[in-house]
Scaffold this motif. Sequence first.
Motif, mmCIF file in Angstrom:
data_model
loop_
_atom_site.group_PDB
_atom_site.id
_atom_site.type_symbol
_atom_site.label_atom_id
_atom_site.label_comp_id
_atom_site.label_asym_id
_atom_site.label_seq_id
_atom_site.Cartn_x
_atom_site.Cartn_y
_atom_site.Cartn_z
ATOM 1 N N PRO A 14 0.844 -1.201 0.000
ATOM 2 C CA PRO A 14 0.000 0.000 0.000
ATOM 3 C C PRO A 14 0.877 1.248 0.000
ATOM 4 C CG PRO A 14 0.036 -0.991 2.169
ATOM 5 C CD PRO A 14 0.771 -1.922 1.261
ATOM 6 N N PRO A 15 0.312 2.390 -0.355
ATOM 7 C CA PRO A 15 1.103 3.623 -0.346
ATOM 8 C C PRO A 15 1.565 3.965 1.070
ATOM 9 C CG PRO A 15 -1.188 4.063 -0.920
ATOM 10 C CD PRO A 15 -1.038 2.595 -0.821
ATOM 11 N N ALA A 16 2.686 4.648 1.168
ATOM 12 C CA ALA A 16 3.260 4.977 2.478
ATOM 13 C C ALA A 16 2.378 5.948 3.253
ATOM 14 C CB ALA A 16 4.650 5.570 2.293
ATOM 15 N N SER A 17 1.551 6.723 2.590
ATOM 16 C CA SER A 17 0.694 7.695 3.281
ATOM 17 C C SER A 17 -0.527 7.043 3.936
ATOM 18 C CB SER A 17 0.223 8.761 2.297
ATOM 19 O OG SER A 17 -0.528 8.148 1.265
ATOM 20 N N GLU A 18 -0.826 5.808 3.586
ATOM 21 C CA GLU A 18 -1.991 5.114 4.135
ATOM 22 C C GLU A 18 -1.675 4.549 5.518
ATOM 23 O OE1 GLU A 18 -4.473 1.165 3.031
ATOM 24 O OE2 GLU A 18 -3.995 2.519 1.386
ATOM 25 N N ILE A 19 -2.603 4.756 6.463
ATOM 26 C CA ILE A 19 -2.423 4.257 7.821
ATOM 27 C C ILE A 19 -2.812 2.781 7.844
ATOM 28 C CG2 ILE A 19 -3.147 4.507 10.224
ATOM 29 C CD1 ILE A 19 -3.825 7.422 9.573
ATOM 30 N N PRO A 20 -1.963 1.915 8.421
ATOM 31 C CA PRO A 20 -2.298 0.484 8.453
ATOM 32 C C PRO A 20 -3.583 0.216 9.232
ATOM 33 C CG PRO A 20 -0.012 0.846 9.065
ATOM 34 C CD PRO A 20 -0.650 2.189 8.976
ATOM 35 N N GLU A 21 -4.297 -0.812 8.826
ATOM 36 C CA GLU A 21 -5.577 -1.149 9.435
ATOM 37 C C GLU A 21 -5.422 -1.550 10.898
ATOM 38 O OE1 GLU A 21 -9.237 -4.242 8.625
ATOM 39 O OE2 GLU A 21 -7.754 -3.890 7.061
ATOM 40 N N GLU A 22 -4.321 -2.182 11.253
ATOM 41 C CA GLU A 22 -4.092 -2.580 12.640
ATOM 42 C C GLU A 22 -3.997 -1.361 13.556
ATOM 43 O OE1 GLU A 22 -2.125 -3.638 10.120
ATOM 44 O OE2 GLU A 22 -2.922 -5.664 9.885
ATOM 45 N N VAL A 23 -3.379 -0.297 13.050
ATOM 46 C CA VAL A 23 -3.254 0.931 13.840
ATOM 47 C C VAL A 23 -4.624 1.587 13.992
ATOM 48 C CG1 VAL A 23 -2.216 3.238 13.886
ATOM 49 C CG2 VAL A 23 -0.858 1.272 13.149
ATOM 50 N N LEU A 24 -5.409 1.586 12.923
ATOM 51 C CA LEU A 24 -6.744 2.187 12.994
ATOM 52 C C LEU A 24 -7.653 1.429 13.950
ATOM 53 C CD1 LEU A 24 -7.375 3.057 9.247
ATOM 54 C CD2 LEU A 24 -6.855 4.627 11.105
ATOM 55 N N ARG A 25 -7.527 0.098 14.008
ATOM 56 C CA ARG A 25 -8.341 -0.690 14.933
ATOM 57 C C ARG A 25 -7.969 -0.425 16.384
ATOM 58 N NH1 ARG A 25 -7.966 -6.551 12.378
ATOM 59 N NH2 ARG A 25 -8.852 -6.079 10.366
ATOM 60 N N ALA A 26 -6.697 -0.159 16.646
ATOM 61 C CA ALA A 26 -6.240 0.045 18.010
ATOM 62 C C ALA A 26 -6.617 1.426 18.542
ATOM 63 C CB ALA A 26 -4.724 -0.134 18.090
ATOM 64 N N GLN A 27 -6.907 2.377 17.653
ATOM 65 C CA GLN A 27 -7.253 3.726 18.095
ATOM 66 C C GLN A 27 -8.701 3.747 18.571
ATOM 67 O OE1 GLN A 27 -6.528 6.199 14.713
ATOM 68 N NE2 GLN A 27 -4.328 6.290 15.071
ATOM 69 N N PRO A 28 -8.949 4.395 19.700
ATOM 70 C CA PRO A 28 -10.335 4.471 20.176
ATOM 71 C C PRO A 28 -11.140 5.420 19.306
ATOM 72 C CG PRO A 28 -8.916 5.767 21.578
ATOM 73 C CD PRO A 28 -8.016 5.055 20.603
ATOM 74 N N GLY A 29 -12.402 5.100 19.129
ATOM 75 C CA GLY A 29 -13.286 5.975 18.367
ATOM 76 C C GLY A 29 -13.752 7.135 19.227
ATOM 77 N N LEU A 30 -13.447 8.339 18.818
ATOM 78 C CA LEU A 30 -13.818 9.506 19.604
ATOM 79 C C LEU A 30 -15.058 10.198 19.047
ATOM 80 C CD1 LEU A 30 -10.282 10.995 20.286
ATOM 81 C CD2 LEU A 30 -11.681 9.550 21.757
ATOM 82 N N GLN A 31 -15.546 9.742 17.919
ATOM 83 C CA GLN A 31 -16.771 10.315 17.376
ATOM 84 C C GLN A 31 -17.946 9.472 17.844
ATOM 85 O OE1 GLN A 31 -14.337 9.285 15.146
ATOM 86 N NE2 GLN A 31 -13.363 11.228 14.662
ATOM 87 N N ALA A 32 -19.037 10.149 18.087
ATOM 88 C CA ALA A 32 -20.251 9.447 18.506
ATOM 89 C C ALA A 32 -21.439 10.103 17.826
ATOM 90 C CB ALA A 32 -20.399 9.510 20.021
ATOM 91 N N ARG A 33 -22.528 9.391 17.791
ATOM 92 C CA ARG A 33 -23.773 9.923 17.232
ATOM 93 C C ARG A 33 -24.836 9.871 18.309
ATOM 94 N NH1 ARG A 33 -24.202 12.093 12.282
ATOM 95 N NH2 ARG A 33 -22.495 11.504 10.948
ATOM 96 N N SER A 34 -25.667 10.886 18.306
ATOM 97 C CA SER A 34 -26.728 10.971 19.288
ATOM 98 C C SER A 34 -27.790 9.914 18.995
ATOM 99 C CB SER A 34 -27.358 12.359 19.235
ATOM 100 O OG SER A 34 -28.536 12.392 19.993
ATOM 101 N N PRO A 35 -28.231 9.147 20.004
ATOM 102 C CA PRO A 35 -29.298 8.188 19.763
ATOM 103 C C PRO A 35 -30.654 8.866 19.596
ATOM 104 C CG PRO A 35 -28.641 8.132 22.060
ATOM 105 C CD PRO A 35 -27.690 9.061 21.364
ATOM 106 N N VAL A 36 -30.728 10.135 19.948
ATOM 107 C CA VAL A 36 -31.987 10.860 19.859
ATOM 108 C C VAL A 36 -32.231 11.366 18.449
ATOM 109 C CG1 VAL A 36 -33.295 12.816 20.763
ATOM 110 C CG2 VAL A 36 -31.796 11.519 22.268
ATOM 111 N N ASP A 37 -31.246 12.113 17.880
ATOM 112 C CA ASP A 37 -31.454 12.718 16.565
ATOM 113 C C ASP A 37 -30.325 12.430 15.576
ATOM 114 O OD1 ASP A 37 -29.556 14.207 17.816
ATOM 115 O OD2 ASP A 37 -30.591 16.122 17.645
ATOM 116 N N ASN A 38 -29.412 11.537 15.919
ATOM 117 C CA ASN A 38 -28.329 11.077 15.046
ATOM 118 C C ASN A 38 -27.378 12.206 14.640
ATOM 119 O OD1 ASN A 38 -27.014 8.928 13.879
ATOM 120 N ND2 ASN A 38 -28.046 9.165 11.918
ATOM 121 N N GLN A 39 -27.221 13.202 15.482
ATOM 122 C CA GLN A 39 -26.278 14.275 15.227
ATOM 123 C C GLN A 39 -24.901 13.864 15.733
ATOM 124 O OE1 GLN A 39 -26.925 17.147 13.583
ATOM 125 N NE2 GLN A 39 -28.967 16.319 13.218
ATOM 126 N N PRO A 40 -23.817 14.323 15.072
ATOM 127 C CA PRO A 40 -22.484 13.979 15.570
ATOM 128 C C PRO A 40 -22.206 14.669 16.907
ATOM 129 C CG PRO A 40 -22.342 15.381 13.620
ATOM 130 C CD PRO A 40 -23.786 15.059 13.825
#
Length: 88
Positions: A14-40
């Motif tokens: 893969p290109p050197a600028s692409e982040i490996p999938e293993e690194v992306l899986r290890a990072q915690p997800g900091l984005q969330a969606r509201s269960p009320v109105d699905n807003q970020p």
Amino acid sequence: MFLLYPPNQALALPPASEIPEEVLRAQPGLQARSPVDNQPLTAGEALQLQAALAARPETGSVSPEVERLIFLLKLRKGLRDLFPFLFP
């Protein structure tokens, strides 16, 4: 012909600028969606919303008429499974 021109092994990487999938899986997800109105939401806003929803009293049950209708529909479905010729 392939013996004279060996394939380039670097094309399979893969290109050197692409982040490996293993690194992306290890990072915690900091984005969330509201269960009320699905807003970020940010992580802090999501925690506040979860606390507010947990502290909110439950809104009770449905009316007795609706409970009776649900019971009758479940009964009808059960009878239809047992006796399909009765309900066209």
